[in-house]
Design a protein around this motif. Sequence first.
Motif, PDB file in Angstrom:
ATOM      1  N   ILE A  10      46.865  65.264  51.216  1.00  0.00           N
ATOM      2  CA  ILE A  10      46.156  65.800  52.376  1.00  0.00           C
ATOM      3  C   ILE A  10      44.883  64.977  52.580  1.00  0.00           C
ATOM      4  O   ILE A  10      44.157  64.703  51.625  1.00  0.00           O
ATOM      5  CB  ILE A  10      45.749  67.279  52.154  1.00  0.00           C
ATOM      6  CG1 ILE A  10      46.945  68.130  51.761  1.00  0.00           C
ATOM      7  CG2 ILE A  10      45.012  67.834  53.356  1.00  0.00           C
ATOM      8  CD1 ILE A  10      48.026  68.221  52.800  1.00  0.00           C
ATOM      9  N   ILE A  11      44.615  64.598  53.805  1.00  0.00           N
ATOM     10  CA  ILE A  11      43.369  63.900  54.139  1.00  0.00           C
ATOM     11  C   ILE A  11      42.421  64.934  54.745  1.00  0.00           C
ATOM     12  O   ILE A  11      42.713  65.499  55.799  1.00  0.00           O
ATOM     13  CB  ILE A  11      43.616  62.756  55.138  1.00  0.00           C
ATOM     14  CG1 ILE A  11      44.552  61.720  54.526  1.00  0.00           C
ATOM     15  CG2 ILE A  11      42.300  62.141  55.581  1.00  0.00           C
ATOM     16  CD1 ILE A  11      45.006  60.653  55.509  1.00  0.00           C
ATOM     17  N   HIS A  12      41.323  65.200  54.082  1.00  0.00           N
ATOM     18  CA  HIS A  12      40.309  66.113  54.616  1.00  0.00           C
ATOM     19  C   HIS A  12      39.317  65.257  55.389  1.00  0.00           C
ATOM     20  O   HIS A  12      38.728  64.333  54.839  1.00  0.00           O
ATOM     21  CB  HIS A  12      39.607  66.869  53.478  1.00  0.00           C
ATOM     22  CG  HIS A  12      40.561  67.680  52.677  1.00  0.00           C
ATOM     23  ND1 HIS A  12      40.968  68.939  53.051  1.00  0.00           N
ATOM     24  CD2 HIS A  12      41.214  67.401  51.535  1.00  0.00           C
ATOM     25  CE1 HIS A  12      41.817  69.402  52.174  1.00  0.00           C
ATOM     26  NE2 HIS A  12      41.991  68.483  51.241  1.00  0.00           N
ATOM     27  N   LEU A  13      39.150  65.566  56.655  1.00  0.00           N
ATOM     28  CA  LEU A  13      38.348  64.745  57.547  1.00  0.00           C
ATOM     29  C   LEU A  13      37.191  65.564  58.120  1.00  0.00           C
ATOM     30  O   LEU A  13      37.320  66.195  59.163  1.00  0.00           O
ATOM     31  CB  LEU A  13      39.244  64.208  58.678  1.00  0.00           C
ATOM     32  CG  LEU A  13      38.641  63.253  59.670  1.00  0.00           C
ATOM     33  CD1 LEU A  13      38.248  61.949  58.980  1.00  0.00           C
ATOM     34  CD2 LEU A  13      39.632  62.976  60.785  1.00  0.00           C
ATOM     35  N   PRO A  14      36.054  65.608  57.437  1.00  0.00           N
ATOM     36  CA  PRO A  14      34.909  66.389  57.934  1.00  0.00           C
ATOM     37  C   PRO A  14      34.408  65.845  59.273  1.00  0.00           C
ATOM     38  O   PRO A  14      34.522  64.664  59.562  1.00  0.00           O
ATOM     39  CB  PRO A  14      33.840  66.202  56.857  1.00  0.00           C
ATOM     40  CG  PRO A  14      34.593  65.781  55.638  1.00  0.00           C
ATOM     41  CD  PRO A  14      35.776  64.992  56.137  1.00  0.00           C
ATOM     42  N   THR A  15      33.863  66.753  60.077  1.00  0.00           N
ATOM     43  CA  THR A  15      33.307  66.376  61.379  1.00  0.00           C
ATOM     44  C   THR A  15      31.878  66.909  61.489  1.00  0.00           C
ATOM     45  O   THR A  15      31.419  67.651  60.628  1.00  0.00           O
ATOM     46  CB  THR A  15      34.132  66.969  62.538  1.00  0.00           C
ATOM     47  OG1 THR A  15      33.915  68.375  62.582  1.00  0.00           O
ATOM     48  CG2 THR A  15      35.603  66.664  62.384  1.00  0.00           C
ATOM     49  N   VAL A  20      34.748  75.982  66.590  1.00  0.00           N
ATOM     50  CA  VAL A  20      36.167  75.845  66.282  1.00  0.00           C
ATOM     51  C   VAL A  20      36.936  75.295  67.482  1.00  0.00           C
ATOM     52  O   VAL A  20      37.892  74.525  67.322  1.00  0.00           O
ATOM     53  CB  VAL A  20      36.769  77.176  65.765  1.00  0.00           C
ATOM     54  CG1 VAL A  20      36.813  78.230  66.860  1.00  0.00           C
ATOM     55  CG2 VAL A  20      38.135  76.950  65.152  1.00  0.00           C
ATOM     56  N   GLU A  21      36.520  75.646  68.698  1.00  0.00           N
ATOM     57  CA  GLU A  21      37.193  75.137  69.897  1.00  0.00           C
ATOM     58  C   GLU A  21      37.057  73.616  70.003  1.00  0.00           C
ATOM     59  O   GLU A  21      37.998  72.930  70.401  1.00  0.00           O
ATOM     60  CB  GLU A  21      36.626  75.804  71.161  1.00  0.00           C
ATOM     61  CG  GLU A  21      36.864  77.297  71.236  1.00  0.00           C
ATOM     62  CD  GLU A  21      35.812  78.123  70.483  1.00  0.00           C
ATOM     63  OE1 GLU A  21      36.007  79.342  70.385  1.00  0.00           O
ATOM     64  OE2 GLU A  21      34.819  77.557  69.979  1.00  0.00           O
ATOM     65  N   ASP A  22      35.893  73.104  69.629  1.00  0.00           N
ATOM     66  CA  ASP A  22      35.686  71.653  69.661  1.00  0.00           C
ATOM     67  C   ASP A  22      36.516  70.958  68.581  1.00  0.00           C
ATOM     68  O   ASP A  22      37.070  69.883  68.805  1.00  0.00           O
ATOM     69  CB  ASP A  22      34.202  71.323  69.483  1.00  0.00           C
ATOM     70  CG  ASP A  22      33.348  71.813  70.645  1.00  0.00           C
ATOM     71  OD1 ASP A  22      33.890  72.047  71.739  1.00  0.00           O
ATOM     72  OD2 ASP A  22      32.123  71.972  70.432  1.00  0.00           O
ATOM     73  N   ALA A  23      36.606  71.589  67.415  1.00  0.00           N
ATOM     74  CA  ALA A  23      37.423  71.015  66.332  1.00  0.00           C
ATOM     75  C   ALA A  23      38.896  70.999  66.731  1.00  0.00           C
ATOM     76  O   ALA A  23      39.610  70.024  66.471  1.00  0.00           O
ATOM     77  CB  ALA A  23      37.211  71.793  65.038  1.00  0.00           C
ATOM     78  N   THR A  45      48.470  70.952  60.914  1.00  0.00           N
ATOM     79  CA  THR A  45      47.017  70.839  61.047  1.00  0.00           C
ATOM     80  C   THR A  45      46.350  72.208  60.966  1.00  0.00           C
ATOM     81  O   THR A  45      46.760  73.149  61.632  1.00  0.00           O
ATOM     82  CB  THR A  45      46.644  70.167  62.381  1.00  0.00           C
ATOM     83  OG1 THR A  45      47.261  68.876  62.427  1.00  0.00           O
ATOM     84  CG2 THR A  45      45.145  70.023  62.541  1.00  0.00           C
ATOM     85  N   THR A  46      45.317  72.295  60.132  1.00  0.00           N
ATOM     86  CA  THR A  46      44.516  73.510  60.040  1.00  0.00           C
ATOM     87  C   THR A  46      43.045  73.146  60.157  1.00  0.00           C
ATOM     88  O   THR A  46      42.652  72.004  59.912  1.00  0.00           O
ATOM     89  CB  THR A  46      44.736  74.254  58.703  1.00  0.00           C
ATOM     90  OG1 THR A  46      44.413  73.387  57.622  1.00  0.00           O
ATOM     91  CG2 THR A  46      46.167  74.747  58.573  1.00  0.00           C
TER      92      THR A  46
END
Length: 94
Positions: A10-15, A20-23, A45-46
Motif C-alpha cells: 500500500i502506498i500512503h500518500l499524505p496531502t 474530506v471532499e477535497d481529498a 481507495t480509502t
Amino acid sequence: MVPVTEPHWIIHLPTTLRRVEDAAALAMALRHSLGHVVAIDFGETTLSEEDRQFVRTRVWCDSRLPGGARCALPTDHPGGSCQATPAARENMLG
C-alpha cells in the motif's frame, strides 16, 4: 499475475488537504489521470484523517460487475445503478 500468497503493498500518500471532499476529489483526479496503470487498484481507495488512519472512508462503491469490472461510482450512489469506468467498458467490449 502475482500469486495470492505474496503480500500486496500500500502506498500512503499524505496531502495538505483539510476537507474530506477535497481529498476525494484528488483521488478522483488521480484515477482519471493514472487509471491506465494496472498496478494501481483505485477501487480500493480509502481516505483517513492524518491522526486517525485506522478510520477509513471508501471513495468508490467497488462492487463486482458482470465481465469482471468493478463499480466506479461513489460509495453513496443509489443502489442498483452500478457502472464500470469507461476503460473497463472498452476492455469488456474488446
